[in-house]
Write a protein that holds these residues in place. Sequence first.
Motif, mmCIF file in Angstrom:
data_model
loop_
_atom_site.group_PDB
_atom_site.id
_atom_site.type_symbol
_atom_site.label_atom_id
_atom_site.label_comp_id
_atom_site.label_asym_id
_atom_site.label_seq_id
_atom_site.Cartn_x
_atom_site.Cartn_y
_atom_site.Cartn_z
ATOM 1 N N TYR B 31 64.473 17.373 -12.137
ATOM 2 C CA TYR B 31 63.986 16.326 -11.231
ATOM 3 C C TYR B 31 64.745 15.065 -11.605
ATOM 4 C CZ TYR B 31 59.848 19.232 -10.289
ATOM 5 O OH TYR B 31 58.984 20.227 -9.932
ATOM 6 N N VAL B 34 65.070 14.333 -15.340
ATOM 7 C CA VAL B 34 64.124 15.143 -16.102
ATOM 8 C C VAL B 34 64.488 16.622 -15.978
ATOM 9 C CG1 VAL B 34 61.699 15.736 -16.401
ATOM 10 C CG2 VAL B 34 62.333 13.452 -15.606
ATOM 11 N N ALA B 36 63.050 19.845 -16.098
ATOM 12 C CA ALA B 36 61.735 20.479 -16.138
ATOM 13 C C ALA B 36 61.859 21.908 -16.678
ATOM 14 C CB ALA B 36 61.105 20.477 -14.756
ATOM 15 N N PRO B 55 51.605 23.638 -22.938
ATOM 16 C CA PRO B 55 51.085 22.269 -22.874
ATOM 17 C C PRO B 55 51.429 21.604 -21.549
ATOM 18 C CG PRO B 55 52.953 22.392 -24.381
ATOM 19 C CD PRO B 55 52.626 23.790 -23.986
ATOM 20 N N SER B 56 50.690 20.560 -21.234
ATOM 21 C CA SER B 56 50.874 19.835 -19.983
ATOM 22 C C SER B 56 52.305 19.328 -19.855
ATOM 23 C CB SER B 56 49.894 18.672 -19.961
ATOM 24 O OG SER B 56 49.790 18.183 -18.672
ATOM 25 N N GLY B 57 52.869 19.467 -18.671
ATOM 26 C CA GLY B 57 54.203 18.932 -18.417
ATOM 27 C C GLY B 57 55.336 19.845 -18.840
ATOM 28 N N CYS B 58 55.030 21.103 -19.206
ATOM 29 C CA CYS B 58 56.114 21.965 -19.667
ATOM 30 C C CYS B 58 56.756 22.730 -18.513
ATOM 31 C CB CYS B 58 55.629 22.929 -20.739
ATOM 32 S SG CYS B 58 54.535 24.180 -20.111
ATOM 33 N N GLY B 59 56.258 22.553 -17.308
ATOM 34 C CA GLY B 59 56.939 23.130 -16.157
ATOM 35 C C GLY B 59 56.292 24.373 -15.581
ATOM 36 N N LYS B 60 55.014 24.599 -15.835
ATOM 37 C CA LYS B 60 54.346 25.796 -15.317
ATOM 38 C C LYS B 60 54.252 25.750 -13.797
ATOM 39 C CE LYS B 60 50.597 24.925 -17.751
ATOM 40 N NZ LYS B 60 50.992 23.695 -18.459
ATOM 41 N N THR B 61 53.770 24.614 -13.300
ATOM 42 C CA THR B 61 53.651 24.484 -11.850
ATOM 43 C C THR B 61 55.022 24.568 -11.194
ATOM 44 O OG1 THR B 61 51.681 23.119 -12.099
ATOM 45 C CG2 THR B 61 52.851 22.948 -10.009
ATOM 46 N N THR B 62 56.005 23.936 -11.822
ATOM 47 C CA THR B 62 57.366 23.982 -11.292
ATOM 48 C C THR B 62 57.849 25.419 -11.154
ATOM 49 O OG1 THR B 62 57.783 21.865 -12.361
ATOM 50 C CG2 THR B 62 59.703 23.111 -11.642
ATOM 51 N N GLU B 174 46.401 27.300 -11.993
ATOM 52 C CA GLU B 174 45.143 26.827 -12.598
ATOM 53 C C GLU B 174 43.982 26.951 -11.618
ATOM 54 O OE1 GLU B 174 45.285 23.225 -14.864
ATOM 55 O OE2 GLU B 174 47.463 23.320 -14.951
ATOM 56 N N HIS B 207 45.652 26.502 -18.696
ATOM 57 C CA HIS B 207 45.732 25.659 -19.892
ATOM 58 C C HIS B 207 44.977 26.291 -21.037
ATOM 59 C CE1 HIS B 207 46.698 21.646 -17.827
ATOM 60 N NE2 HIS B 207 47.665 21.971 -18.637
#
Lengths: 250, 268
Positions: B31, B34, B36, B55-62, B174, B207
């Motif tokens: 991005y 960044v 991701a 952990p949060s922000g590690c790119g799972k949703t991506t 999630e 999570h």
Amino acid sequence: MKVFGIRLPGMSSLLLWGLLWEIVGRSGYSFFVPPLSDVVTTLFEIIGTAAFQKALYETAYAFCSGVFFAIVIGIPTGILMGKNRLIDELLLPWVNIFLSAPLTALVPVLMVLFGFGMKSIIITTTLFAIWIIILNARAGVMQINRSLVEMATSFGATPWAAFSKIYFWAALPEILGGVRIGIIRAVKGVIIGQLLISLVGFGALFELYSNNFLMKHFWAVLVVLFALAFTISEFLAYLERRVSYYAAKR
Amino acid sequence: MAMLQTNALAEDLVHHQTDNAVAVSGVSKNYGDVEALKNLSLDFPRGQLTSLLGPSGCGKTTLLKIIAGLLEPTDGEILVNGSPVTGPGEDRAFVFQDFALLPWASVLRNVAFGLELRGVARSEREDIAIKYIKEVGLDGFEKSFPHELSGGMRQRVGLARALSVDSDVLLMDEPFSAVDEQTRRKFQEDLLALVANENKTFIFVTHSIEEAVYVSDQIAILLPRPSRVADIIRPTGLREKDTASIRRDPEYLDIVDEIWASLKSYVE
Ligand SMILES: Nc1ncnc2c1ncn2[C@@H]1O[C@H](COP(=O)(O)OP(=O)(O)OP(=O)(O)O)[C@@H](O)[C@H]1O
Ligand SMILES: [Mg+2]
């Protein structure tokens, strides 16, 4: 409103103002303010006349056409602006300029361009109504829940399906708010257009009455117009309330 | 120690060449500045549930959105049933974290909406929708609107919508994070039943370490900067056990501890 513990129906204060009008009229304070009762009697007299009905028909025609164009052009334009950055950048300055512009000053130009008849009045009406409709549709689309759009995309929605099944409905409360304000502005537009062009509809009627100092007639027509505008606006507010239940829950 | 296990597992996988519903190879996603995801590869065996944990922000949703075809990777390739992903497709369905229900439509229309977008005739899609509304335990609520439902019920609607298009792969971001703990446990049990009964591949972002161990056939642990698959854990022994007693099982507790140990350093 409550007086001495008795619940009064909405807008009963209008009675009080009507009474005041009647008193001022009867006191003979001014030739230009005839008593309300006379105005009402005149109103019922002229409603039946061919001149009035023709004026009403022409106004309704210009108003409906003007509003129609404002809606069918305004809503898609607003939605497109909300969806597409490029279109938005191109059009937004113009929409903002026209929203605040004194459109009355444009009417003479329109008359030159489109003649002294119905066409100019319809365009004036559209110009009065369309900008706020565009802006509201745009705002409605911009606040849309992104995941609704992603959901539609993930199920393979075509651009048209996304437009008609998601964007339109998600923006509907804002769109209706814009349409309501747009229609109120259109009432102004149609009257101002007619007054300036004054060959058609109530413009012609006003011209006739005021040139001949027929104040009762003049007021009667004015009361009719005010009542019409108010009724239209209330009706739209009612429609808006019916869809706003989900506005908070999108 | 985690590294050792990864190697052992990798060999294990080579020996038991499984049929993969989804194969992600060398995927990167930037991005702007960044990074991701960076050169991430991961296989999703058919008919199994794979969790993406990290952990949060590690790119799972991506990663999930790239598999769904909602995002384009900067680099790399995704194969679904052997063919490369170029956009959303009928072979995948998404369950959204925030449900993504149409507030102006009834439960029935919401559940049928995926089919509606795919052009299925009204009576047919409503029959299918009714079947899945029943399956997720919402019968009697067909005519309700989303704002009349609880969070858990709304998520069931989202799940029924994804199930009713009958895709091979179910992508869930999630899905249980917005519901209370009791509902969540019930959902986890239901999910296990779904995996067992529906012949579908589930990709599940979470999570929660406990949740991942409880429901997964395979857990991929993602770590940030640079984002990568740090570890793949297969709690195979647990899947044969009775769902009611898994949480007391020593193997379950060991795996939870092990994952926590490898994630701990990134949370601090
Ligand atoms: N649209 C975007 N524009 C810029 N950066 C983004 C965007 N979406 C995600 N990122 C960045 O990419 C990284 C991964 O985001 P992602 O949403 O995939 O994480 P995640 O693992 O799902 O986190 P969480 O568990 O909090 O949901 C984050 O560092 C985030 O800041
Ligand atoms: Mg996420």
